[in-house]
Design a protein around this motif. Sequence first.
Motif, mmCIF file in Angstrom:
data_model
loop_
_atom_site.group_PDB
_atom_site.id
_atom_site.type_symbol
_atom_site.label_atom_id
_atom_site.label_comp_id
_atom_site.label_asym_id
_atom_site.label_seq_id
_atom_site.Cartn_x
_atom_site.Cartn_y
_atom_site.Cartn_z
ATOM 1 N N ILE A 1 -8.149 -21.456 -39.232
ATOM 2 C CA ILE A 1 -8.915 -20.186 -38.649
ATOM 3 C C ILE A 1 -9.097 -20.388 -37.093
ATOM 4 N N VAL A 2 -8.690 -19.459 -36.109
ATOM 5 C CA VAL A 2 -8.831 -19.632 -34.581
ATOM 6 C C VAL A 2 -9.793 -18.467 -34.143
ATOM 7 N N ARG A 3 -10.440 -19.162 -33.193
ATOM 8 C CA ARG A 3 -11.558 -18.334 -32.646
ATOM 9 C C ARG A 3 -10.842 -17.453 -31.400
ATOM 10 N N CYS A 4 -10.900 -16.224 -31.278
ATOM 11 C CA CYS A 4 -10.266 -15.292 -30.107
ATOM 12 C C CYS A 4 -11.173 -14.760 -29.506
ATOM 13 N N SER A 5 -10.718 -14.366 -28.457
ATOM 14 C CA SER A 5 -11.353 -13.417 -27.420
ATOM 15 C C SER A 5 -10.576 -12.651 -26.661
ATOM 16 N N ALA A 6 -10.787 -11.401 -26.287
ATOM 17 C CA ALA A 6 -10.017 -10.529 -25.548
ATOM 18 C C ALA A 6 -10.969 -9.386 -24.826
ATOM 19 N N ASP A 7 -10.382 -9.128 -23.647
ATOM 20 C CA ASP A 7 -10.763 -8.018 -23.067
ATOM 21 C C ASP A 7 -10.033 -6.795 -22.953
#
Length: 144
Positions: free
Chosen positions: A126-132
Amino acid sequence: MATYHGTTGSVNFGTDVDGPGASNEAQCFQWSLTLRHDIADVTPFSPGNNFKTKLGGMADAIGSLQFYLEASAATNLEATTAFSDDDKAPTTLTLKTKAAGGGNGKQFEFAALLANLNIDVERQGIVRCSADFQSSDAVAITNL
């Protein structure tokens, strides 16, 4: 301008990030969405006019997401959105929110361009992601 934010919800990127036939939904643990309008100054330059005249302009949405994905889905997300070598059209972003206390939330659906996609270190697949993101069309808002 209206700003929505929360700590629960899901996001669908409208692409096969989880592979063909998968739900393509990621669970958000933090998100924000701001609906805004441009404001244009249309004041005529004339003697005795000491007040500005302004008009509302075009609308758009901006915001940010933090979510979890399986490692393979994060790689696919990077490849199927604007971060690949090919020029990509906006992706359809569907953000489903949940109201605090278990009430009904809202759904926001619109064409969007992702910016600043961050994919964190993988832990147990599992990976933690963020995006605008920025909208590229009208935003449809429905109550759930």
